[in-house]
Design a protein around this motif. Structure first.
Motif, mmCIF file in Angstrom:
data_model
loop_
_atom_site.group_PDB
_atom_site.id
_atom_site.type_symbol
_atom_site.label_atom_id
_atom_site.label_comp_id
_atom_site.label_asym_id
_atom_site.label_seq_id
_atom_site.Cartn_x
_atom_site.Cartn_y
_atom_site.Cartn_z
ATOM 1 N N GLN A 51 0.829 -1.200 0.000
ATOM 2 C CA GLN A 51 0.000 0.000 0.000
ATOM 3 C C GLN A 51 0.866 1.253 0.000
ATOM 4 N N PHE A 52 0.304 2.375 -0.472
ATOM 5 C CA PHE A 52 0.953 3.676 -0.323
ATOM 6 C C PHE A 52 -0.026 4.624 0.362
ATOM 7 N N GLU A 53 0.508 5.588 1.096
ATOM 8 C CA GLU A 53 -0.343 6.507 1.841
ATOM 9 C C GLU A 53 -0.735 7.703 0.984
ATOM 10 N N THR A 54 -2.005 8.119 1.081
ATOM 11 C CA THR A 54 -2.486 9.302 0.391
ATOM 12 C C THR A 54 -3.345 10.122 1.344
ATOM 13 N N GLU A 55 -3.375 11.443 1.152
ATOM 14 C CA GLU A 55 -4.281 12.301 1.904
ATOM 15 C C GLU A 55 -5.585 12.508 1.152
ATOM 16 N N LYS A 56 -5.616 12.088 -0.110
ATOM 17 C CA LYS A 56 -6.841 12.207 -0.897
ATOM 18 C C LYS A 56 -7.785 11.051 -0.561
ATOM 19 N N TRP A 57 -9.045 11.205 -0.948
ATOM 20 C CA TRP A 57 -10.024 10.130 -0.812
ATOM 21 C C TRP A 57 -10.499 9.791 -2.223
ATOM 22 N N PRO A 58 -9.792 8.876 -2.888
ATOM 23 C CA PRO A 58 -10.131 8.566 -4.288
ATOM 24 C C PRO A 58 -11.547 8.023 -4.434
ATOM 25 N N VAL A 59 -12.133 8.263 -5.586
ATOM 26 C CA VAL A 59 -13.480 7.776 -5.892
ATOM 27 C C VAL A 59 -13.368 6.551 -6.796
ATOM 28 N N LEU A 60 -13.853 5.414 -6.304
ATOM 29 C CA LEU A 60 -13.874 4.184 -7.096
ATOM 30 C C LEU A 60 -15.197 3.479 -6.818
ATOM 31 N N HIS A 61 -15.884 3.104 -7.857
ATOM 32 C CA HIS A 61 -17.117 2.349 -7.647
ATOM 33 C C HIS A 61 -17.535 1.674 -8.942
ATOM 34 N N GLU A 62 -18.412 0.720 -8.798
ATOM 35 C CA GLU A 62 -19.017 0.048 -9.936
ATOM 36 C C GLU A 62 -20.304 0.783 -10.329
ATOM 37 N N GLY A 63 -20.548 0.884 -11.625
ATOM 38 C CA GLY A 63 -21.846 1.357 -12.087
ATOM 39 C C GLY A 63 -22.075 2.851 -11.906
ATOM 40 N N ASP A 64 -23.346 3.221 -12.021
ATOM 41 C CA ASP A 64 -23.751 4.620 -11.944
ATOM 42 C C ASP A 64 -23.768 5.123 -10.509
#
Length: 205
Positions: A9-22
């Protein structure tokens, strides 16, 4: 005391958006939350009934299987145990499936989990968050508004569910959405339990 970064893993201060579908579009009048499965009586809660449940604030580290980790995000939400308290489960119920919307199907997404690790403050159905770079704010639709399950840090983040819609109580473990697609049933980031079979990593499936 420093935070422990899981292997790979790597550390990030962002909160990435990942999801399936709409992205689900919340409509309060049609939204509800279902508690069902191996219970004496099924319960369906309205949005107002859910939001009237006792609230918990907890800081939970997030570890995504796509290799990012975000430490020290504080959430406000309803603890899993508050929903468990509303139902009388059958004997030998030890697992749940937590459901979320996927492309219009309110139970299209699911994640399987054992109940025991979910009884603390760090298993939350969240609606608000903050961190060192952000004041309190509602989670966005892309992050799962109006209700998103965030699992304890001992699980990869796919064991959560955006646009959470219900909990099914189970006597036997059963694969969820990503588990059916080759991901680990147990998903411990500190043991790097990403896939059910190491062949998956090398593209043999």
């Amino acid at each position: 005391m420093g935070k422990q970064l899981p292997p790979g893993q790597f550390e990030t201060e962002k909160w990435p958006v990942l999801h399936e579908g709409d992205v689900y579009e919340f409509q309060e009048e049609t939204w509800n939350f279902r508690l069902f499965g191996d219970v004496k009586k099924e319960i369906t809660l309205s949005y107002k009934e859910v939001m009237n449940l006792p609230k918990t604030i907890a800081t939970i580290d997030m570890h995504c299987v796509t290799t990012w980790s975000k430490f020290d995000t504080t959430f406000e939400g309803i603890a899993f145990r508050e929903f468990l308290n509303l139902v009388e489960i059958e004997p030998d119920v030890k697992y749940v499936k937590i459901y979320g919307y996927l492309d219009g199907n309110r139970f299209g997404y699911s994640a399987n989990l054992p109940i025991e690790p979910l009884l603390g403050d760090d298993a939350l159905f969240v609606y608000r968050w903050k961190d060192k770079n952000h004041d309190w704010q509602e989670i966005s639709p892309k992050h799962g508004y109006p209700l998103r399950f965030i699992p304890p840090a001992s699980f990869y983040l796919w064991k959560g569910a955006k646009w959470a819609s219900g909990i099914r109580f189970m006597k036997e473990d059963e694969a969820g959405y990503w588990e059916q697609r080759g991901y680990s049933m147990t998903a411990n980031p500190f043991k790097e339990e990403r896939f059910a079979d190491t062949n998956f990593i090398f593209g043999k499936f």
